[in-house]
Design an enzyme around this catalytic site. Structure first.
Site, PDB file in Angstrom:
ATOM      1  N   ASP A   1     -14.766  -3.856  -3.230  1.00  0.00           N
ATOM      2  CA  ASP A   1     -14.348  -4.004  -1.508  1.00  0.00           C
ATOM      3  C   ASP A   1     -15.672  -3.434  -1.135  1.00  0.00           C
ATOM      4  O   ASP A   1     -16.467  -2.976  -1.158  1.00  0.00           O
ATOM      5  CB  ASP A   1     -14.105  -2.125  -0.593  1.00  0.00           C
ATOM      6  CG  ASP A   1     -12.577  -2.033  -1.269  1.00  0.00           C
ATOM      7  OD1 ASP A   1     -11.634  -2.874  -2.180  1.00  0.00           O
ATOM      8  OD2 ASP A   1     -11.661  -0.513  -1.835  1.00  0.00           O
TER       9      ASP A   1
ATOM     10  N   ASP B   1       0.845  -1.228  -0.413  1.00  0.00           N
ATOM     11  CA  ASP B   1       0.091  -0.284   0.043  1.00  0.00           C
ATOM     12  C   ASP B   1       0.996   1.034   0.216  1.00  0.00           C
ATOM     13  O   ASP B   1       1.754   1.354   1.178  1.00  0.00           O
ATOM     14  CB  ASP B   1      -0.887   0.056   1.333  1.00  0.00           C
ATOM     15  CG  ASP B   1      -2.097  -1.390   1.895  1.00  0.00           C
ATOM     16  OD1 ASP B   1      -2.260  -1.816   0.152  1.00  0.00           O
ATOM     17  OD2 ASP B   1      -2.817  -1.555   2.739  1.00  0.00           O
TER      18      ASP B   1
END
Lengths: 263, 200
Positions: A137, A18
């Protein structure tokens, strides 16, 4: 049964970087970020530990409306001889093309896939399904799961299972499925969500969110029936190497790639 | 010798270039297809879709087939292997037809095949020198080759079919896997290709 039918293909272990402002960070439920390293260095280290693939997510791009950090992508790709998937802030056909040209082997589309589902089809036709990943998500809502966009900040009222089927029909080659309920908790992947998506589609599914120990990976590959497991903090903080994870998986009878006889 | 990498105008060409350069080969990426006429080693990379790639190659089909038959070393990766065959279920466009046979869509629970799969081969094959049979290579494909001539160098299995994961006809090699994305094993195979190419 599911695993038996594709047993010749090994299960993939995918460290996730990330990235924010050129640095690898790991979010706790997408907030409170802490710097843990330089993307190319970390990616190379994981490759040496037999990582099967690297996922690079520019976690703030959608939110801040910034371009993906193509320069960092380029430097990361330069060090890798395993596949690199890049996501975050990819909004258009041109963004996909640019990202692939910077050295990514696959691109992951999230928010833009929801706002412009045709983008999935267009990209799959031009570049091939195998390089188009849709990131989903999902957050539990009653008996089902709802899709969120914009780094998990905006609910869409779209059902995650229905959306999984749709992206599949539109030519997406793989789903990167993150459970927002599990993400950052280190309490394990959402097995039910993963298995439900896996059984609803005929493309590979990468499970993400919630990995705190090796047993969680075993669980999501066996019981969640995922084709690949993505994890970040378990690797970033030196808790385990990818190789250690694979040794345990092998003992559990899960097929993995060990690079035997090559080093 | 310089490996000329064909740019169909789409996708990531860095990976294959970097892989070949790692073995010490010189490379050039060309998008002007007329340059293939003088190439002494051609690489068809594994990016994009069959129809798109063949539309780009169609105008110089005869020239390319002439080069392939001339005995120069050629490497086709993934899609680059598939276009060596006659046709594909992926597209109406015809392939180069240098290798007889068809490209068909996988029949399996999950398509594309995405990930690391075993390649089984004879350990005497020079192209696999230093790599044990049964080693995994990285695959990302929905379509697969069923060649009817040339030699199958390695086999793999997916969705209950055994298929040709590496082939050779004369000095033209085709890999269904991506050596440039297959870590140590893949780099060894690329190095072997470059060595074979240099010896020709």
């Amino acid at each position: 049964m599911e695993a038996e039918r594709i047993e010749m293909l090994t299960k993939r272990i995918i460290p996730c970087l990330d990235v924010k402002n050129g640095e690898v960070v790991k979010g706790i439920c997408f907030k409170q970020l802490k710097g843990v390293g330089d993307p190319p260095k970390l990616a190379k280290a994981y490759q040496d530990q037999t990582a099967d693939e690297i996922v690079f997510l520019d976690i703030t791009a959608s939110l801040d409306n910034r371009d993906t950090m193509l320069e960092v992508v380029q430097r990361t790709a330069e060090t890798l001889f395993i596949p690199l998937t890049v996501g975050g802030g990819i909004r258009s056909f041109t963004d996909v093309r640019k990202t692939l040209s910077s050295g990514a082997d696959k691109v992951s589309i999230n928010t833009a896939a929801i706002s412009k589902p045709k983008l999935i089809t267009e990209c799959a036709e031009a570049f091939g399904s195998q390089c188009i990943v849709v990131a989903i998500d999902a957050k539990r809502k009653g008996d089902s799961w709802e899709v969120y966009t914009h780094s998990g900040t905006k609910p869409t009222e779209i059902d995650a299972i229905e959306w999984s089927k749709e992206v599949c029909e539109r030519g997406c080659g793989e789903i990167l499925l993150t459970s927002m309920d599990a993400d950052g908790t280190k309490m394990g992947y959402d097995i039910e969500l993963t298995r439900t998506v896996v059984r609803s589609v005929n493309i590979p599914v990468i499970a993400s969110g919630g990995c705190g120990k090796i047993e969680h990976i075993v669980d999501v590959l066996k019981n969640g029936e995922a084709d690949a497991a993505l994890a970040a903090s378990i690797f970033h903080y030196g808790q385990h190497t990818v190789r250690e994870v694979k040794e345990i998986l092998m003992r559990e009878g899960i097929p993995v790639r060990m690079e035997e006889g090559l080093r | 010798m310089k490996a000329v990498i064909v740019d169909y105008g789409i996708g990531n060409l860095h990976s294959i270039r970097k892989g070949l350069e790692k073995t010490g080969a010189k490379t050039e990426i060309v998008s002007d297809m007329n340059k293939l006429e003088s190439a002494d080693c051609i690489v068809f990379p594994g990016v994009g879709a069959f129809g798109e790639a063949m539309r780009k190659l169609e105008p110089i089909r005869e020239i390319i087939n002439g080069r392939l038959s001339s005995g120069i070393p050629v490497l086709g990766i993934c899609l680059g292997m598939q276009i060596l065959l006659e046709d594909s279920e992926e597209s109406r466009e015809k392939g180069l037809g240098f290798v007889k046979g068809r490209v068909k869509k996988f029949v399996a629970d999950r398509v594309p095949q995405m990930g690391w799969n075993d390649a089984i081969f004879d350990s005497d094959e020079e192209i696999f020198k230093g790599v044990p049979s049964g080693t995994q290579f990285y695959f990302a494909n929905s379509y697969v080759c069923f060649p009817e001539d040339g030699k199958v160098l390695s086999k793999s299995r997916y969705g209950e079919i055994d298929y040709a994961s590496a082939i050779r006809k004369e000095n033209v090699f085709g890999f269904q896997f991506h050596p440039e994305k297959s870590s140590i094993a893949g780099l060894k195979v690329l190095k072997n290709f470059v060595e074979i190419a240099r010896g020709l």
